[in-house]
Write a protein that holds these residues in place. Structure first.
Motif, PDB file in Angstrom:
ATOM      1  N   ALA A  63       3.197   9.050 -35.739  1.00 30.49           N
ATOM      2  CA  ALA A  63       4.298   8.159 -36.132  1.00 30.49           C
ATOM      3  C   ALA A  63       5.661   8.853 -36.032  1.00 30.49           C
ATOM      4  CB  ALA A  63       4.073   7.654 -37.554  1.00 30.49           C
ATOM      5  N   GLY A  64       5.672  10.104 -35.572  1.00 28.45           N
ATOM      6  CA  GLY A  64       6.926  10.801 -35.366  1.00 28.45           C
ATOM      7  C   GLY A  64       7.399  11.674 -36.515  1.00 28.45           C
ATOM      8  N   LEU A  65       6.593  11.816 -37.555  1.00 33.36           N
ATOM      9  CA  LEU A  65       6.969  12.681 -38.666  1.00 33.36           C
ATOM     10  C   LEU A  65       6.685  14.139 -38.309  1.00 33.36           C
ATOM     11  CD1 LEU A  65       6.393   9.841 -40.092  1.00 33.36           C
ATOM     12  CD2 LEU A  65       5.983  11.195 -42.141  1.00 33.36           C
ATOM     13  N   THR A  66       7.496  15.024 -38.809  1.00 38.27           N
ATOM     14  CA  THR A  66       7.189  16.446 -38.739  1.00 38.27           C
ATOM     15  C   THR A  66       6.097  16.701 -39.769  1.00 38.27           C
ATOM     16  OG1 THR A  66       9.462  16.981 -38.142  1.00 38.27           O
ATOM     17  CG2 THR A  66       8.124  18.772 -39.038  1.00 38.27           C
ATOM     18  N   VAL A  67       5.121  17.527 -39.415  1.00 33.00           N
ATOM     19  CA  VAL A  67       4.019  17.817 -40.330  1.00 33.00           C
ATOM     20  C   VAL A  67       3.948  19.316 -40.578  1.00 33.00           C
ATOM     21  CG1 VAL A  67       1.524  17.670 -40.697  1.00 33.00           C
ATOM     22  CG2 VAL A  67       2.717  15.829 -39.488  1.00 33.00           C
ATOM     23  N   ILE A  68       3.837  19.664 -41.859  1.00 25.37           N
ATOM     24  CA  ILE A  68       3.664  21.049 -42.278  1.00 25.37           C
ATOM     25  C   ILE A  68       2.457  21.067 -43.216  1.00 25.37           C
ATOM     26  CG2 ILE A  68       4.685  22.980 -43.546  1.00 25.37           C
ATOM     27  CD1 ILE A  68       7.451  21.741 -42.652  1.00 25.37           C
ATOM     28  N   MET A  69       1.525  21.993 -42.956  1.00 24.91           N
ATOM     29  CA  MET A  69       0.335  22.095 -43.797  1.00 24.91           C
ATOM     30  C   MET A  69       0.159  23.523 -44.296  1.00 24.91           C
ATOM     31  SD  MET A  69      -2.632  19.675 -42.140  1.00 24.91           S
ATOM     32  CE  MET A  69      -2.887  20.512 -40.590  1.00 24.91           C
ATOM     33  N   ASP A  70      -0.444  23.626 -45.492  1.00 34.56           N
ATOM     34  CA  ASP A  70      -0.817  24.902 -46.082  1.00 34.56           C
ATOM     35  C   ASP A  70       0.374  25.841 -46.228  1.00 34.56           C
ATOM     36  OD1 ASP A  70      -2.544  26.797 -47.210  1.00 34.56           O
ATOM     37  OD2 ASP A  70      -2.912  27.753 -45.276  1.00 34.56           O
ATOM     38  N   ARG A  71       1.508  25.307 -46.615  1.00 29.09           N
ATOM     39  CA  ARG A  71       2.700  26.119 -46.875  1.00 29.09           C
ATOM     40  C   ARG A  71       3.337  25.635 -48.167  1.00 29.09           C
ATOM     41  NH1 ARG A  71       5.226  28.258 -42.029  1.00 29.09           N
ATOM     42  NH2 ARG A  71       3.516  29.222 -40.884  1.00 29.09           N
ATOM     43  N   CYS A  72       3.832  26.560 -48.952  1.00 32.06           N
ATOM     44  CA  CYS A  72       4.541  26.206 -50.180  1.00 32.06           C
ATOM     45  C   CYS A  72       6.008  25.960 -49.851  1.00 32.06           C
ATOM     46  CB  CYS A  72       4.414  27.322 -51.211  1.00 32.06           C
ATOM     47  SG  CYS A  72       5.347  26.973 -52.719  1.00 32.06           S
ATOM     48  N   ILE A  73       6.497  24.795 -50.197  1.00 33.92           N
ATOM     49  CA  ILE A  73       7.883  24.434 -49.900  1.00 33.92           C
ATOM     50  C   ILE A  73       8.865  25.363 -50.605  1.00 33.92           C
ATOM     51  CG2 ILE A  73       8.147  22.704 -51.726  1.00 33.92           C
ATOM     52  CD1 ILE A  73       9.588  20.941 -49.586  1.00 33.92           C
ATOM     53  N   LYS A  74       8.536  25.795 -51.811  1.00 27.60           N
ATOM     54  CA  LYS A  74       9.415  26.700 -52.567  1.00 27.60           C
ATOM     55  C   LYS A  74       9.528  28.046 -51.857  1.00 27.60           C
ATOM     56  CE  LYS A  74       9.550  29.260 -56.865  1.00 27.60           C
ATOM     57  NZ  LYS A  74       8.589  29.914 -57.713  1.00 27.60           N
ATOM     58  N   VAL A  75       8.414  28.570 -51.399  1.00 27.92           N
ATOM     59  CA  VAL A  75       8.413  29.850 -50.688  1.00 27.92           C
ATOM     60  C   VAL A  75       9.193  29.729 -49.384  1.00 27.92           C
ATOM     61  CG1 VAL A  75       6.949  31.520 -49.474  1.00 27.92           C
ATOM     62  CG2 VAL A  75       6.265  30.658 -51.733  1.00 27.92           C
ATOM     63  N   GLU A  76       8.940  28.662 -48.632  1.00 23.74           N
ATOM     64  CA  GLU A  76       9.625  28.478 -47.354  1.00 23.74           C
ATOM     65  C   GLU A  76      11.134  28.312 -47.561  1.00 23.74           C
ATOM     66  OE1 GLU A  76       8.286  28.857 -44.286  1.00 23.74           O
ATOM     67  OE2 GLU A  76       6.471  29.419 -45.349  1.00 23.74           O
ATOM     68  N   ASP A  77      11.523  27.628 -48.620  1.00 24.95           N
ATOM     69  CA  ASP A  77      12.942  27.460 -48.921  1.00 24.95           C
ATOM     70  C   ASP A  77      13.575  28.819 -49.232  1.00 24.95           C
ATOM     71  OD1 ASP A  77      15.206  25.532 -49.423  1.00 24.95           O
ATOM     72  OD2 ASP A  77      15.121  26.530 -51.358  1.00 24.95           O
ATOM     73  N   ALA A  78      12.870  29.635 -49.995  1.00 23.80           N
ATOM     74  CA  ALA A  78      13.400  30.952 -50.349  1.00 23.80           C
ATOM     75  C   ALA A  78      13.465  31.874 -49.135  1.00 23.80           C
ATOM     76  CB  ALA A  78      12.522  31.586 -51.445  1.00 23.80           C
ATOM     77  N   VAL A  79      12.430  31.882 -48.326  1.00 23.55           N
ATOM     78  CA  VAL A  79      12.364  32.769 -47.168  1.00 23.55           C
ATOM     79  C   VAL A  79      13.418  32.404 -46.128  1.00 23.55           C
ATOM     80  CG1 VAL A  79      10.927  33.445 -45.198  1.00 23.55           C
ATOM     81  CG2 VAL A  79       9.959  33.406 -47.492  1.00 23.55           C
ATOM     82  N   THR A  80      13.601  31.103 -45.914  1.00 24.51           N
ATOM     83  CA  THR A  80      14.570  30.668 -44.896  1.00 24.51           C
ATOM     84  C   THR A  80      15.995  30.655 -45.421  1.00 24.51           C
ATOM     85  OG1 THR A  80      14.302  28.317 -45.433  1.00 24.51           O
ATOM     86  CG2 THR A  80      12.835  29.224 -43.729  1.00 24.51           C
ATOM     87  N   GLY A  81      16.155  30.682 -46.747  1.00 24.47           N
ATOM     88  CA  GLY A  81      17.497  30.621 -47.327  1.00 24.47           C
ATOM     89  C   GLY A  81      18.115  29.244 -47.220  1.00 24.47           C
ATOM     90  N   ALA A  82      17.301  28.224 -46.956  1.00 25.70           N
ATOM     91  CA  ALA A  82      17.816  26.865 -46.727  1.00 25.70           C
ATOM     92  C   ALA A  82      18.562  26.313 -47.933  1.00 25.70           C
ATOM     93  CB  ALA A  82      16.673  25.927 -46.340  1.00 25.70           C
ATOM     94  N   GLY A  83      18.024  26.505 -49.120  1.00 21.57           N
ATOM     95  CA  GLY A  83      18.626  25.927 -50.314  1.00 21.57           C
ATOM     96  C   GLY A  83      19.803  26.699 -50.861  1.00 21.57           C
ATOM     97  N   SER A  84      20.037  27.868 -50.313  1.00 19.02           N
ATOM     98  CA  SER A  84      21.105  28.700 -50.861  1.00 19.02           C
ATOM     99  C   SER A  84      22.492  28.130 -50.594  1.00 19.02           C
ATOM    100  CB  SER A  84      21.015  30.114 -50.281  1.00 19.02           C
ATOM    101  OG  SER A  84      21.201  30.100 -48.883  1.00 19.02           O
ATOM    102  N   ARG A  85      22.606  27.177 -49.672  1.00 19.43           N
ATOM    103  CA  ARG A  85      23.888  26.557 -49.363  1.00 19.43           C
ATOM    104  C   ARG A  85      24.256  25.438 -50.329  1.00 19.43           C
ATOM    105  NH1 ARG A  85      23.982  25.043 -43.219  1.00 19.43           N
ATOM    106  NH2 ARG A  85      24.554  23.206 -44.346  1.00 19.43           N
ATOM    107  N   ARG A  86      23.325  25.048 -51.166  1.00 20.15           N
ATOM    108  CA  ARG A  86      23.554  23.937 -52.080  1.00 20.15           C
ATOM    109  C   ARG A  86      24.404  24.362 -53.245  1.00 20.15           C
ATOM    110  NH1 ARG A  86      19.964  21.932 -49.065  1.00 20.15           N
ATOM    111  NH2 ARG A  86      19.223  19.846 -49.132  1.00 20.15           N
TER     112      ARG A  86
END
Length: 144
Positions: free
Chosen positions: A121-144
């Protein structure tokens, strides 16, 4: 070809663009992983939308809890799933119907069927990953 998560860079870009995260299976109990992860994401600037039929109508993390994704009145960027793998195909169908952009299955959660439903259906799919960890590792939320 076996399922492969997006690259770390792609995940970081996805998180930077996200605002509303509907958390399916969010518990109202502060000692549960779903609550702790959601609280951390909320503190990083994301809006958490609780989805849990057992707590529908109640407030969790200061937000109204909905019984299903279909009941959420706002746009959904990410559907973050804290449910057992066997329930994920149904959640994927709901995510597609709700117009979500991403289906995210938390650590330890895999469903090839859910990935196929959402991916087709066109959605991006992510499995077996913690969103909190990925946010911290990528620094994505640090701009908020």
């Amino acid at each position: 070809m076996p399922f492969q998560n997006p690259s770390r860079e792609q995940i970081g870009t996805l998180l930077q663009a996200a605002g509303n995260i509907a958390v399916v299976g969010l518990s109202d109990k502060p000692d549960r992983t779903s609550y702790m992860v959601s609280h951390a994401m909320q503190s990083r600037g994301y809006r958490i939308i609780p989805v849990n039929p057992a707590a529908a109508g109640q407030q969790i993390l200061g937000e109204t809890c909905y019984a299903s994704l279909a009941d959420v009145p706002d746009p959904i960027d990410i559907v973050d799933v804290f449910r057992r793998s066997e329930f994920c195909a149904d959640v994927a169908r709901e995510a597609v119907e709700a117009g979500a952009k991403t289906l995210w299955l938390q650590s330890g959660v895999f469903s090839d069927e859910a990935a196929a439903i959402a991916g087709d259906a066109g959605l991006t799919v992510i499995m077996d990953r913690c969103i909190k960890v990925e946010d911290a590792v990528t620094g994505a939320g640090s701009r908020r």
